[in-house]
Scaffold this motif. Structure first.
Motif, mmCIF file in Angstrom:
data_model
loop_
_atom_site.group_PDB
_atom_site.id
_atom_site.type_symbol
_atom_site.label_atom_id
_atom_site.label_comp_id
_atom_site.label_asym_id
_atom_site.label_seq_id
_atom_site.Cartn_x
_atom_site.Cartn_y
_atom_site.Cartn_z
ATOM 1 N N TRP A 100 -1.174 19.092 2.096
ATOM 2 C CA TRP A 100 -0.504 17.836 1.748
ATOM 3 C C TRP A 100 -1.525 16.716 1.667
ATOM 4 O O TRP A 100 -2.524 16.727 2.378
ATOM 5 N N VAL A 101 -1.231 15.756 0.821
ATOM 6 C CA VAL A 101 -2.020 14.533 0.713
ATOM 7 C C VAL A 101 -1.145 13.401 1.235
ATOM 8 O O VAL A 101 0.022 13.286 0.854
ATOM 9 N N THR A 102 -1.701 12.588 2.121
ATOM 10 C CA THR A 102 -0.983 11.414 2.632
ATOM 11 C C THR A 102 -1.635 10.165 2.071
ATOM 12 O O THR A 102 -2.853 9.995 2.144
ATOM 13 N N GLY A 103 -0.814 9.303 1.493
ATOM 14 C CA GLY A 103 -1.288 8.013 0.986
ATOM 15 C C GLY A 103 -0.871 6.910 1.943
ATOM 16 O O GLY A 103 0.297 6.819 2.314
ATOM 17 N N THR A 104 -1.836 6.097 2.350
ATOM 18 C CA THR A 104 -1.562 4.947 3.217
ATOM 19 C C THR A 104 -1.947 3.693 2.449
ATOM 20 O O THR A 104 -3.106 3.508 2.072
ATOM 21 N N CYS A 105 -0.961 2.851 2.210
ATOM 22 C CA CYS A 105 -1.100 1.660 1.372
ATOM 23 C C CYS A 105 -1.194 0.424 2.259
ATOM 24 O O CYS A 105 -0.326 0.199 3.107
ATOM 25 N N THR A 106 -2.231 -0.358 2.044
ATOM 26 C CA THR A 106 -2.453 -1.578 2.815
ATOM 27 C C THR A 106 -2.604 -2.759 1.865
ATOM 28 O O THR A 106 -3.370 -2.684 0.892
ATOM 29 N N ALA A 107 -1.889 -3.838 2.144
ATOM 30 C CA ALA A 107 -1.983 -5.038 1.309
ATOM 31 C C ALA A 107 -3.339 -5.705 1.504
ATOM 32 O O ALA A 107 -3.793 -5.882 2.632
ATOM 33 N N LEU A 108 -3.973 -6.062 0.400
ATOM 34 C CA LEU A 108 -5.194 -6.855 0.434
ATOM 35 C C LEU A 108 -4.885 -8.316 0.136
ATOM 36 O O LEU A 108 -5.445 -9.211 0.757
ATOM 37 N N VAL A 109 -3.982 -8.545 -0.829
ATOM 38 C CA VAL A 109 -3.557 -9.902 -1.209
ATOM 39 C C VAL A 109 -2.063 -9.850 -1.512
ATOM 40 O O VAL A 109 -1.622 -9.034 -2.302
ATOM 41 N N LEU A 110 -1.303 -10.733 -0.874
ATOM 42 C CA LEU A 110 0.122 -10.877 -1.164
ATOM 43 C C LEU A 110 0.361 -12.327 -1.566
ATOM 44 O O LEU A 110 0.650 -13.180 -0.729
ATOM 45 N N GLY A 111 0.224 -12.602 -2.849
ATOM 46 C CA GLY A 111 0.368 -13.962 -3.345
ATOM 47 C C GLY A 111 1.725 -14.209 -3.970
ATOM 48 O O GLY A 111 2.620 -13.363 -3.937
ATOM 49 N N ARG A 112 1.858 -15.386 -4.566
ATOM 50 C CA ARG A 112 3.108 -15.757 -5.215
ATOM 51 C C ARG A 112 3.259 -15.053 -6.562
ATOM 52 O O ARG A 112 4.357 -14.708 -6.978
ATOM 53 N N THR A 113 2.128 -14.816 -7.248
ATOM 54 C CA THR A 113 2.188 -14.194 -8.571
ATOM 55 C C THR A 113 1.439 -12.866 -8.669
ATOM 56 O O THR A 113 1.651 -12.127 -9.622
ATOM 57 N N LEU A 114 0.556 -12.563 -7.711
ATOM 58 C CA LEU A 114 -0.206 -11.316 -7.732
ATOM 59 C C LEU A 114 -0.209 -10.650 -6.368
ATOM 60 O O LEU A 114 -0.257 -11.338 -5.341
ATOM 61 N N CYS A 115 -0.184 -9.323 -6.377
ATOM 62 C CA CYS A 115 -0.348 -8.518 -5.157
ATOM 63 C C CYS A 115 -1.421 -7.481 -5.440
ATOM 64 O O CYS A 115 -1.422 -6.866 -6.509
ATOM 65 N N THR A 116 -2.313 -7.283 -4.483
ATOM 66 C CA THR A 116 -3.301 -6.215 -4.591
ATOM 67 C C THR A 116 -3.211 -5.353 -3.345
ATOM 68 O O THR A 116 -3.170 -5.870 -2.226
ATOM 69 N N HIS A 117 -3.147 -4.040 -3.566
ATOM 70 C CA HIS A 117 -3.058 -3.066 -2.469
ATOM 71 C C HIS A 117 -4.175 -2.038 -2.603
ATOM 72 O O HIS A 117 -4.569 -1.680 -3.715
ATOM 73 N N GLU A 118 -4.648 -1.572 -1.462
ATOM 74 C CA GLU A 118 -5.565 -0.444 -1.411
ATOM 75 C C GLU A 118 -4.796 0.739 -0.832
ATOM 76 O O GLU A 118 -4.137 0.603 0.200
ATOM 77 N N ILE A 119 -4.897 1.880 -1.508
ATOM 78 C CA ILE A 119 -4.199 3.076 -1.058
ATOM 79 C C ILE A 119 -5.243 4.159 -0.810
ATOM 80 O O ILE A 119 -5.990 4.531 -1.723
ATOM 81 N N VAL A 120 -5.302 4.638 0.425
ATOM 82 C CA VAL A 120 -6.262 5.665 0.815
ATOM 83 C C VAL A 120 -5.526 6.992 0.941
ATOM 84 O O VAL A 120 -4.538 7.096 1.668
ATOM 85 N N MET A 121 -6.012 8.013 0.215
ATOM 86 C CA MET A 121 -5.443 9.354 0.269
ATOM 87 C C MET A 121 -6.272 10.195 1.225
ATOM 88 O O MET A 121 -7.499 10.221 1.132
ATOM 89 N N THR A 122 -5.598 10.886 2.141
ATOM 90 C CA THR A 122 -6.272 11.756 3.096
ATOM 91 C C THR A 122 -5.625 13.138 3.099
ATOM 92 O O THR A 122 -4.472 13.292 2.721
ATOM 93 N N ASP A 123 -6.399 14.132 3.574
ATOM 94 C CA ASP A 123 -5.861 15.484 3.702
ATOM 95 C C ASP A 123 -5.235 15.659 5.080
ATOM 96 O O ASP A 123 -5.164 14.708 5.872
ATOM 97 N N ASP A 124 -4.793 16.873 5.377
ATOM 98 C CA ASP A 124 -4.128 17.146 6.649
ATOM 99 C C ASP A 124 -5.031 16.916 7.857
ATOM 100 O O ASP A 124 -4.545 16.736 8.970
ATOM 101 N N ASP A 125 -6.356 16.932 7.642
ATOM 102 C CA ASP A 125 -7.313 16.693 8.732
ATOM 103 C C ASP A 125 -7.779 15.249 8.792
ATOM 104 O O ASP A 125 -8.696 14.916 9.551
#
Length: 144
Positions: A100-125
């Protein structure tokens, strides 16, 4: 069971419930575990999402990342608004052939008109497989 913020827009909750996060995520077996504007988690099986030589398809990483980034941005947008992806990129660091691949999404910028997120994919280990960065533009829904 998906963990959702208590003040989530009821219309978005209904859409998520009806669609399972959308046709493509559902077809790829993506399971949403936790959803919020600032931190979201989902997982996806490698089986059924491999490319011709047996590795998880790079595009599958991007689908998982975009699914998390889009929903997290939609949550931040709130009632009467929606998120539209305007940029996405991925860096693949390690391959995977099973599990399985797990994606963990973290907000970098949460603005009024733009949002930027970083999503890190990891394996079972817990090893990093890829990093996706996505920017969404937030728009107002048109009046009916």
């Amino acid at each position: 069971m998906v963990i959702l913020p208590p003040d989530l827009d009821p219309e978005l909750v209904a859409r998520l419930g009806e669609s399972g996060g959308g046709e493509l995520p559902r077809r790829m077996g993506i399971e949403f575990l936790e959803l919020s504007a600032t931190h979201s988690v989902a997982r996806m099986p490698v089986e059924g999402n491999r490319q011709v030589v047996g590795l998880l398809h790079g595009g599958a990483h991007v689908v998982l990342g975009e699914s998390l980034g889009s929903i997290s941005s939609a949550i931040h947008a709130g009632p009467g608004r929606y998120a539209v992806g305007i940029e996405i990129n991925a860096t693949h660091s390690r391959s995977i052939t099973e599990g399985w691949v797990t994606g963990t999404c973290t907000a970098l910028v949460l603005g009024r008109t733009l949002c930027t997120h970083e999503i890190v994919m990891t394996d079972d280990d817990g090893r990093r497989l890829s990093t996706v960065r996505m920017t969404n533009m937030l728009r107002d829904r048109a009046a009916d």
